[in-house]
Design an enzyme around this catalytic site. Structure first.
Site, PDB file in Angstrom:
ATOM      1  N   THR A  13       0.972  -1.227   0.042  1.00  0.00           N
ATOM      2  CA  THR A  13      -0.050  -0.041   0.284  1.00  0.00           C
ATOM      3  C   THR A  13       0.984   1.230  -0.011  1.00  0.00           C
ATOM      4  O   THR A  13       0.711   2.301  -0.884  1.00  0.00           O
ATOM      5  CB  THR A  13      -0.804   0.171   1.104  1.00  0.00           C
ATOM      6  OG1 THR A  13      -1.600  -1.313   1.217  1.00  0.00           O
ATOM      7  CG2 THR A  13      -1.886   1.179   1.145  1.00  0.00           C
ATOM      8  N   VAL A  14       1.775   1.165   0.847  1.00  0.00           N
ATOM      9  CA  VAL A  14       2.778   2.485   1.183  1.00  0.00           C
ATOM     10  C   VAL A  14       3.593   2.580   0.060  1.00  0.00           C
ATOM     11  O   VAL A  14       4.044   3.779  -0.672  1.00  0.00           O
ATOM     12  CB  VAL A  14       3.054   2.597   2.396  1.00  0.00           C
ATOM     13  CG1 VAL A  14       4.147   4.023   2.640  1.00  0.00           C
ATOM     14  CG2 VAL A  14       2.153   2.707   3.571  1.00  0.00           C
ATOM     15  N   GLU A 127       8.987  10.223   9.221  1.00  0.00           N
ATOM     16  CA  GLU A 127       7.938  10.873   9.500  1.00  0.00           C
ATOM     17  C   GLU A 127       6.545  10.170   9.353  1.00  0.00           C
ATOM     18  O   GLU A 127       5.748  10.476  10.068  1.00  0.00           O
ATOM     19  CB  GLU A 127       7.959  12.060   8.506  1.00  0.00           C
ATOM     20  CG  GLU A 127       6.691  13.195   8.374  1.00  0.00           C
ATOM     21  CD  GLU A 127       6.690  13.853   9.658  1.00  0.00           C
ATOM     22  OE1 GLU A 127       5.784  13.541  10.588  1.00  0.00           O
ATOM     23  OE2 GLU A 127       7.320  14.704   9.916  1.00  0.00           O
ATOM     24  N   VAL A 130       4.628   7.929  12.251  1.00  0.00           N
ATOM     25  CA  VAL A 130       3.716   8.338  13.075  1.00  0.00           C
ATOM     26  C   VAL A 130       2.561   9.592  12.465  1.00  0.00           C
ATOM     27  O   VAL A 130       2.944  10.345  11.696  1.00  0.00           O
ATOM     28  CB  VAL A 130       4.178   9.335  14.209  1.00  0.00           C
ATOM     29  CG1 VAL A 130       3.225   9.675  15.462  1.00  0.00           C
ATOM     30  CG2 VAL A 130       5.349   8.608  14.884  1.00  0.00           C
ATOM     31  N   ASP A 199      -0.600  -0.268  18.211  1.00  0.00           N
ATOM     32  CA  ASP A 199      -0.042   0.700  17.232  1.00  0.00           C
ATOM     33  C   ASP A 199      -0.018   2.227  17.795  1.00  0.00           C
ATOM     34  O   ASP A 199       1.088   2.616  17.367  1.00  0.00           O
ATOM     35  CB  ASP A 199      -1.161   0.738  16.099  1.00  0.00           C
ATOM     36  CG  ASP A 199      -0.960   1.581  14.965  1.00  0.00           C
ATOM     37  OD1 ASP A 199      -0.169   1.241  14.083  1.00  0.00           O
ATOM     38  OD2 ASP A 199      -1.740   2.630  15.000  1.00  0.00           O
ATOM     39  N   LYS A 203       3.474   4.675  18.354  1.00  0.00           N
ATOM     40  CA  LYS A 203       3.733   5.823  17.566  1.00  0.00           C
ATOM     41  C   LYS A 203       3.957   6.811  18.890  1.00  0.00           C
ATOM     42  O   LYS A 203       4.660   7.768  19.013  1.00  0.00           O
ATOM     43  CB  LYS A 203       2.362   6.484  17.088  1.00  0.00           C
ATOM     44  CG  LYS A 203       1.968   5.563  15.924  1.00  0.00           C
ATOM     45  CD  LYS A 203       0.701   5.822  15.310  1.00  0.00           C
ATOM     46  CE  LYS A 203       0.507   4.878  13.901  1.00  0.00           C
ATOM     47  NZ  LYS A 203      -0.989   4.861  13.571  1.00  0.00           N
TER      48      LYS A 203
END
Lengths: 435, 435
Positions: A13-14, A127, A130, A199, A203
């Site tokens: 996805t990313v 970056e 989070v 999760d 963060k």
């Protein structure tokens, strides 16, 4: 300047979003950097049918990207903490800068990774780890660099916020909304990471380190999920003028640092109380500027890619800078990290929402009030309803003043032992989030 | 590293705040920079009795600071555009980096200043020039650097937002609240800059340049103040589900760039609609990340100082970096600026709130509707009230769909010429601010 050569590892996805953004916005990005950014190689075990990578060379072995002498920046988007860690350390050892979106990797292994990077004089930027596309790490490391940061509170898990928003807006139950979130792809098949706050804890650990200059300490976070929030808690909170949000909270106190993830009642007038759906927001309280808030998409392909590419741009803009003239990984230089301890949850001070079922008999409320009073806890607000037709149990809701968690826990134990109280007392922490 | 030596010019509200923050947070700041930041000299025409500067050397001649060979960074906080411009250019000519909070200076003379700075290879940083302590310039130049920015909308004048918030929350009149704002020190004795939108226009020009890569063009901003907003407009807006905010809006369209400051109806559910009092917020819509919002104090001594010090830290962290490895002044490198034109307001497309006084006779509404319809403008919502006892004028409120301003203006002229319409038509633009 020469083109800056990027290797993308992971094409999920990313990874596919990052490729798409770097390609689509290539002209704007080059104008900002003063040099082209080219994707020289992709490392991915399999193709992504949703991502057209043209003629970009692909290696099935992600480590080949970390070894490729023609790559300046390795972008780690494979996730997990095993292969990803090995990959990042190999890239660093080969003198490459690293950009990663991997919150678990940074939260659990960041201290080791940054030490290795410092030794090699390379950057590790994160970056995207989070709050997705919100530039919160940049805000903490740079935008607020003149401040003593006092506390921060963030909605940093979109799935949890979606569930709580739906419970409030539509009066739905937790399990019902969770099933929908899974169907919509907001929540994983195993929702534990999102719903139980792990999760968010990853963060929060990163944010706290940047804010207070402490090492990453994932094992010290107190973590409580939202799976036990009942529809009626959402309703009672609203009657009291509050919203329930799943927050990550980090606070610098004289005694130590609070690091905690849990459902929280916050006054409905606060801007952050009005952040709904899958959106994220982080509220930061600092000594000079006061409160600032950062809002945006906390997940998703291109929102996360936005942060990844911002890091690539940052690294590219300072590619030849001396290491001592870069922004420190954790905001503060490693020689200046603080040893201020993280407080156990029992020593944290906050206010509480308590919900209990009481027998509809005289004297129960006064005994509850007496127990709280004996522990120095006062009642700020109370809701006591008539029992439903035919029932002999009444719900009793109490908002307390601020107190130490250990003291509240002791009082709750004694309340649960009262003859007129049935079952467990539900407790949700309350924060005013006022400067 | 050696200490970084700062000279502060101007010891008013922001200057004294900057001195206070640099001094109070010296340890944190040094740990972030990796070097001490010392205030080596202050240039101020007179002392500030509220600011204890210890033994710091003071020059009554601010230009002495720009000439001082022992100073690395000149911080310009004197305001205005005459002496300030001369000071900044002199500091640049002497090879010093500059930090300024001066929005008028950057908006009106930035192109010239950046050209001079580029020639000398020095930085000019101006985070404090827009939205006080909110790190919005950093967000646009760096945090969103992977995105095509599509539009932004900001509450960037705290005085105006305070006035509109009070009008809504307490049902007060504009002049009444303005007088209070002046008494509280939120508004100047001459409130024109704040209330008529000039201050916001300065800031908007800077934001638009950073977002779209265009030169600073202050003379092209359409500017309309809030002094003609009546209490009843606030009330009618609320009945329609909107809030009135004084926004600076910049939008990149195919035809050109919209640059406009004016009162705006926005849906009450938007987060930015809930930014009240003197607080500022900027909402940015970008192609990869979608909407992000940045919120905080837009003015005041230490909030503004927070941004000044962040700039000092940025400059210090990159003090010896090569100029080509710094973030470009206006986000894009100067050779890559776009010549996309700024649109005149008559070519801007938006929706409108119209309020008019109509004679209480049949047929007036239908004639108004006919005029709008003839110009292809449709009515999205309508409020028509009974006339107050004994009056023969009824207020009529219309929300239109989106149309070109020139077309709307022509229709309004014809409506004002109708026999059944008395006086001028009040018009306020409406923006959905949806992605």
């Amino acid at each position: 300047m020469n083109p800056v050569r990027v290797g993308i590892c992971g094409l999920g996805t990313v990874g596919s979003g990052t490729y798409a953004v770097l390609t689509r916005n290539a002209a704007e990005i080059a104008a900002r950097v003063g040099a082209e950014i080219t994707v020289s190689q992709i490392g991915a075990r399999r193709d992504n049918p949703n991502c057209d990578i043209g003629n970009t060379p692909v290696s099935r072995d992600v480590f080949a990207v970390a070894e490729n002498p023609d790559i300046d920046i390795v972008v780690e988007l494979i996730g997990g903490t095993t292969v990803a860690k090995e990959l990042v350390l190999k890239a660093i050892a080969n003198g490459k800068h690293v950009v990663t979106a991997n919150k678990a990797l940074i939260a659990e292994h960041g201290n080791e990774i940054f030490a290795a990077a410092a030794e090699q004089g390379v950057t590790v930027a994160f970056e995207a780890a989070v709050a997705g596309g919100i530039p919160i790490i940049k805000a903490l490391r740079e935008g607020l660099a003149g401040n003593k940061i006092q506390w921060l509170a963030g909605i940093i898990n979109g799935t949890g916020n979606f569930i709580l928003s739906e419970m409030r807006e539509k009066g739905r139950d937790f399990n019902d909304v969770l099933a929908e979130a899974q169907a919509l792809g907001y929540a994983e098949a195993d929702p534990t990471f999102d719903v139980e706050g792990i999760d968010a804890a990853h963060k929060l650990v990163i944010l706290a380190s940047l804010a207070f200059g402490i090492p990453l300490q994932f094992d010290k976070v107190y973590t409580e999920g939202i799976s036990r929030i009942a529809q009626e808690d959402v309703t009672y909170a609203e009657q009291l003028g509050y919203r329930i949000k799943h927050l990550g909270i980090a606070r610098d106190t004289e005694q130590g640092i609070e690091l905690r993830v849990h459902p929280t009642l916050i006054p409905e007038k606060r801007l952050i109380a009005n952040v709904n759906g899958v959106m994220n927001a982080v509220l930061v309280q600092s000594d000079a500027v006061g409160p600032t808030l950062y809002y945006g998409a906390g997940a998703g392909s291109e929102p996360t890619a936005s942060a990844v590419v911002a890091d690539v741009v940052d690294v590219a803009r300072t590619l030849t800078a001396q290491p001592e003239h870069r922004v420190p990984y954790l905001s503060f230089h490693s020689g200046s990290l603080s040893s201020h301890p993280v407080l156990p949850i029992s020593e944290v001070e906050t206010a509480y929402y308590l919900r209990m079922s009481a027998l509809d008999k005289p004297g129960v409320l006064s005994r509850v009030a007496q127990i709280l009073s004996d522990d120095g806890i006062s009642i700020e607000a109370l809701i006591q309803k008539e029992p439903p037709e035919g029932a002999n149990l009444v719900p009793m809701i109490i908002l307390t003043n601020r107190t130490i968690e250990g003291r509240l826990s002791a009082a709750v134990s004694r309340i649960e032992g009262l003859e007129g109280i049935v079952g467990e007392v539900t407790r949700i922490r309350v924060e005013s989030l006022a400067g």
